[in-house]
Each structure stands twice: as structure tokens, then as C-alpha cells.
Motif scaffolding. Structure first.
Motif, PDB file in Angstrom:
ATOM      1  N   PHE A 126       2.375  -0.006  -3.037  1.00 17.84           N
ATOM      2  CA  PHE A 126       3.530  -0.855  -2.760  1.00 17.84           C
ATOM      3  C   PHE A 126       3.045  -2.233  -2.320  1.00 17.84           C
ATOM      4  CE2 PHE A 126       7.281   2.210  -1.735  1.00 17.84           C
ATOM      5  CZ  PHE A 126       7.040   2.878  -2.932  1.00 17.84           C
ATOM      6  N   ASP A 137       7.408  -4.493   0.441  1.00 18.45           N
ATOM      7  CA  ASP A 137       8.028  -3.178   0.281  1.00 18.45           C
ATOM      8  C   ASP A 137       7.642  -2.246   1.433  1.00 18.45           C
ATOM      9  OD1 ASP A 137       9.294  -3.915  -2.036  1.00 18.45           O
ATOM     10  OD2 ASP A 137       7.712  -3.178  -3.362  1.00 18.45           O
ATOM     11  N   ASN A 138       6.398  -2.355   1.906  1.00 15.66           N
ATOM     12  CA  ASN A 138       5.973  -1.532   3.033  1.00 15.66           C
ATOM     13  C   ASN A 138       6.691  -1.933   4.316  1.00 15.66           C
ATOM     14  OD1 ASN A 138       3.575   0.537   2.772  1.00 15.66           O
ATOM     15  ND2 ASN A 138       3.185  -1.061   1.249  1.00 15.66           N
ATOM     16  N   LEU A 171      10.325  -0.634   4.316  1.00 16.26           N
ATOM     17  CA  LEU A 171      10.533   0.757   3.912  1.00 16.26           C
ATOM     18  C   LEU A 171      11.316   1.503   4.998  1.00 16.26           C
ATOM     19  CD1 LEU A 171       9.819   2.806   1.676  1.00 16.26           C
ATOM     20  CD2 LEU A 171       7.816   3.436   3.037  1.00 16.26           C
ATOM     21  N   ARG A 230      -0.434  -6.354  -3.141  1.00 13.53           N
ATOM     22  CA  ARG A 230      -0.484  -4.899  -2.963  1.00 13.53           C
ATOM     23  C   ARG A 230      -1.289  -4.576  -1.715  1.00 13.53           C
ATOM     24  NH1 ARG A 230      -2.547  -0.689  -6.705  1.00 13.53           N
ATOM     25  NH2 ARG A 230      -4.435  -1.936  -6.484  1.00 13.53           N
TER      26      ARG A 230
END
Length: 523
Positions: free
Chosen positions: A96, A100-101, A104, A143
Motif C-alpha cells: 500500500f 493508504d496506510n 486505513l 509504497r
């Protein structure tokens, strides 16, 4: 402790089988402070904070936050109450992006669809605040897998802060950070303190405690011993409070000889850097230090489960190329992993099979045929030797107590006649009686001429069992403790890597004339 504390934990108890992790612990802390939780390995400090964050359910006890009882069913409930935690073990998804992390589980949505613009507005302020920790950049779309370990840890911190916590738990969160990253984190911690956030802090670096913490609660044997104001207590007294009165360790006669069995030179692997040492035949060598300092990586590298970057391993004068566990076993190196359930045993299989796994090939006819009669005899001989209690050798090994399971993890190596035995916290999770019996098995292995290397999360185990202890700090061997120096107090001091520089910090930080002193003054 005052009943008006922002956070109160009272009478907290937690047992794991025969092991008491928390024994009626009490804890209280005020909002707008940085509060350290200190104690030696096995003192219960991490378990206490995992009860607070909902990771561990207590057997007894009460948690109150801002006067209200907190009864979490899991981490989600505590997060909703305003408690976020950062652990040394990351909870990130490598594939991710950083963005996104960070969002989450708390992704903003608009008409039922994820609102990416709102997510960026939520995450960017914290990433920008930590830009210096990322080398000046803001890696929002990178990433996680492409970041270095320190940067990943910073992302974990940002993930906790995105949730706007009222209580922030930092459990060994600085262990993988570089100096500048720690400085940025501490600047943010001070800002959080000024805004009224309670920060709970566990670290193995004493200088960090002195630099950023206001108060500290010292724990020992699952209970709180004392709460102090950091500015009023010298670091020597902190160490003494952590160790307390020491019981005399059981003295055992060493079986070490003058023959060098294992010679390690410049070994680097994983988190381990440039380890050089020797182990004699019959010697029990301990690996001390706070957990996660490279002990497990050292054992894994010797067993071929972790590929070394550099260094040589010599066994009885011959160079060993342990590129895999299979090669290590052929070289008569045995390994007792830290997690017996997933790594040391086949829990659903019979006791007989678990006993036979490492040595069955030695008894196989033409390398393929096994005699049940011979296997039963071999297993019974080992079971008797290590005093294992069982019903039938055909019973699943999962039916045994934790102590008997652990004895099988160790005892199954006896038929291989190992020259080196590597043990990663072998007494973890077993009761006092089982531990004593296990130590007897370890001493038998040493008496047979094996060189035994043992890591333990309890310093007292190292004192009772070992001839020498190598203390690791941030992946390097920083001390060798033996003879009269082999005490719990020495191991705690060495584990925290208390140096003359630290002592200077302790002295100057408490001096009124020190320009750094305002950063450590109580709010």
C-alpha cells in the motif's frame, strides 16, 4: 495516586498459563505529560500497555479514562476512545502507499465512496510535520515497501497521530529510528504534551527518558513499584528501582572446558552487526539486552535461517557454511525457536513424531525405512532423560502442558548429539517448576560437551543459567558480563547502554543552568 488522574488502571491482573504477567498492577497518569513505564525484561510493562490499548484482555482490573470506565473488546474500541499505539512491530501493509496506510480503517467517505482528497487533507499535515525525518520529502504516494526501516517506523507514528489521540502509547517506537528522526519525534511529543495529550513511553534508551519524560512508573514482577518525577531522580537510582532487592541465584557448577567449540568473527545479518565471540565446549553463553536488539537474528544466522551479509562461522576448527537449516543440522547445530507453537512443534501430530523429527534420518534403514519399535525406544529414552510427563506417545503433542511441550522442543535434539545448541527464549510462557526442569535439560546438553547459546527475556534466567552473557544493544555486542559482574543489576545497566555520555546528560539535564533544562521541566 490521585483519583483525578486522566488515566487510571487499578488491580490489573493477567496470567498466561502458569506465568503471571501482571499481578494487581496500578497505574495513573495525567493529561499533558510524557510518562515513562520502566522495568526489566518480564516486568509486565508492555503487557500493561497492551491491556490499555485493547490488544490483551485482563483477567481482572479496571481501566478508567477521564473518569469513565473503559471496557474494550479490542483495539478498535480503544481507538474510538482516543487511544493510539505505536509498537516496534509494524502494522503497515508493504504494497500500500503511505497515504493508504495512514487512513486505513478511518478512510473519509463521501456518499458512501472513499474521498481521496479528504484522505490527503487528513494525512498530509502529519507527513509534512515529519518531513525532516523523511530526508526533507513528503512520501504520501510512495509504497511503504520502498521506504527504509526508520522511515517505515515514522509512518507508523503518523498513522497513530492521524487518529488524533488523547493518549499516545510509544512502545519501543524509537528502536529503529536514526538520531535525527528521534529528534523530530521528540519535538512532536513535546507539542502533543503542550496540547494536553498524554504520551506513554517505553524505551531502552535512558538518555531518551531523561530528555523527554516528565514522570516514570517503575514496574517489577508484574506490579508497579514506584512512580517518580524524572528530574528528581538520578539515573543510577532509576536502575536500582527497576532491579530492587536481588535474590541469590542458584549456583551451578560450570561444565565449560578450555576447548573453543564455536568461533564467530564479524557476523552481520538482519539487525546484527559485526558480532565477534567464541563459545567453549560445555559453556552456556547468554545473549542479554532488551528484546529486539539482534539476539534472535544472531541465532537465526548461526542456524542458516537468516542469510549473513558478512562474517565467518567456525565449528571445531572448520568453517561452517550454514546457508540453510538443513546444512546446520548436518553440522550438528540445534535450534530451539522462540515460538514453540508455530516453529518448534507440529502441534497436531503425535508426541512420537515430534520427538523423531530432527533425528529420524539417522535411524532410517537405507535412508527411507523406519522401525516403529526403534522410534518408540528412542522417544522413550529421551522422554525419560528430560522427565517429560505424557499419556501415550501417540497422543497429539498439543495435549501436553506448555512446560512439557517446551521440553520436547529441546529434548528432541539429544539424539542428534549436537555440538552447538541455539535457544531463543526457551523458558518463555512456562511456570517456575517447568522452567527449573528445562534448565536442568539445558545443563545436561552443556555437560555433554555442546556449546549452548541462549537468549532470554528474563535477566534472572541468564544469571542463574549462564557462564557468561554478551549484552546486545542496537544489533551490536556492547558488553561481556561474567564472574562477580554477572548480576541482574549489571545486565539491566548494560541493556540500557548506560555510558559516561548518558551520565553527563543526567547530570547536566538536572542542573538549573543547563540550557536544555527547560525542555525537561514539568508542565
Amino acid at each position: 495516586m490521585a483519583s483525578t488522574a486522566f488515566l487510571e488502571m487499578t488491580g490489573v491482573r493477567k496470567r498466561y498459563g502458569g506465568v503471571t504477567a501482571l499481578d494487581g498492577a496500578d497505574f495513573a497518569a495525567e493529561a499533558g505529560t510524557v510518562h515513562a513505564v520502566l522495568g526489566p525484561n518480564g516486568s509486565g510493562k508492555s503487557t500493561l500497555l497492551k491491556v490499555l490499548t485493547g490488544v490483551v484482555a485482563p483477567d481482572e482490573g479496571e481501566v478508567r479514562l477521564n473518569g469513565r470506565a473503559l471496557r474494550p473488546r479490542g483495539p478498535r474500541d480503544t481507538a474510538e476512545a482516543g487511544i493510539s499505539a505505536v509498537y516496534q512491530e509494524l502494522s503497515l501493509i508493504d504494497d500500500f502507499s503511505v497515504l493508504d496506510n495512514l487512513v486505513l480503517g478511518v478512510e473519509p467517505r463521501k456518499r458512501g465512496v472513499r474521498d481521496r482528497a479528504a484522505a490527503r487533507r487528513l494525512a498530509l499535515p502529519w507527513l509534512e510535520r515529519f518531513a525532516e525525518a523523511f530526508g526533507g520529502r513528503v512520501p504520501v504516494d510512495e509504497r511503504v515497501a520502498d521506504l527504509d526501516p526508520g522511515e517505515r517506523q515514522v509512518v507508523e507514528v503518523c498513522k497513530a497521530l492521524v487518529r488524533q489521540p488523547r493518549v499516545l502509547v510509544l512502545d519501543e517506537a524509537t528502536a529503529s529510528l536514526r538520531r535525527r528522526q528521534v529528534e523530530v519525534l521528540f519535538d512532536v511529543v513535546r507539542e502533543l504534551r503542550e496540547s494536553g495529550v498524554l504520551v506513554l513511553f517505553i524505551t531502552h534508551r535512558l538518555a531518551e527518558i531523561l530528555a523527554v519524560c516528565d514522570r516514570a512508573t517503575i514496574m517489577r514482577n508484574g506490579s508497579d513499584i514506584r512512580t517518580v518525577t524524572i528530574a528528581e531522580v538520578p539515573e543510577r537510582d532509576l536502575v536500582e528501582l527497576m532491579v530492587g532487592e536481588l535474590a541469590a541465584a542458584e549456583s551451578t557448577e560450570s561444565s565449560a572446558t578450555d576447548e573453543v567449540r564455536l568461533d564467530v568473527d564479524g557476523l552481520s545479518a538482519g539487525r546484527l552487526h559485526d558480532a565477534t565471540f567464541q563459545v567453549r565446549a560445555g559453556e552456556v553463553l547468554g545473549l542479554g539486552g532488551l528484546q529486539g536488539q539482534g539476539q534472535s537474528h544472531l541465532l537465526s544466522a548461526l542456524f542458516g535461517a537468516l542469510k549473513p551479509r558478512a562474517g565467518t562461522i567456525t565449528l571445531d576448527g572448520e568453517t561452517v557454511q550454514s546457508r540453510s537449516p538443513k546444512q546446520a543440522v548436518r553440522a550438528k547445530i540445534a535450534y530451539v525457536p522462540g515460538d514453540r507453537g508455530s516453529q518448534g512443534l507440529a502441534l497436531g501430530r503425535p508426541i512420537l513424531e515430534n520427538f523423531a523429527l530432527p533425528s529420524a534420518g539417522r535411524r532410517a534403514w537405507l535412508g527411507i525405512g523406519l522401525s516403529r519399535k526403534r522410534e518408540l525406544a528412542a522417544a522413550r529414552a529421551v522422554a525419560e532423560r528430560i522427565s517429560t510427563r505424557y499419556g501415550s506417545l501417540d497422543d497429539p503433542v498439543s495435549t501436553l502442558s506448555g512446560g512439557n511441550q517446551q521440553k520436547i522442543v529441546v529434548g528432541k535434539w539429544f539424539p542428534t548429539e549436537p555440538r552447538v545448541v541455539l535457544m531463543d527464549d526457551p523458558a518463555k510462557g512456562i511456570d517456575v517448576r517447568a522452567k527449573a526442569e528445562l534448565f536442568h535439560v539445558v545443563r545436561e546438553l552443556a555437560a555433554s560437551g555442546a556449546a549452548v547459546l541462549i537468549s532470554a527475556s528474563d535477566d534472572r534466567e541468564l544469571v542463574e543459567l549462564c557462564d557468561r552473557v554478551l549484552v546486545l544493544f542496537e544489533g551490536r555486542i556492547v558488553d561481556e558480563v561474567e564472574g562477580d559482574r554477572l548480576t541482574e543489576e549489571t545486565l539491566v545497566s548494560s541493556a540500557m547502554h548506560i555510558t559516561e555520555a548518558d551520565r553527563a546528560v543526567a547530570t547536566t539535564a538536572t542542573a538549573d543552568t543547563d540550557p536544555a533544562a527547560p525542555e525537561r521541566e514539568d508542565s
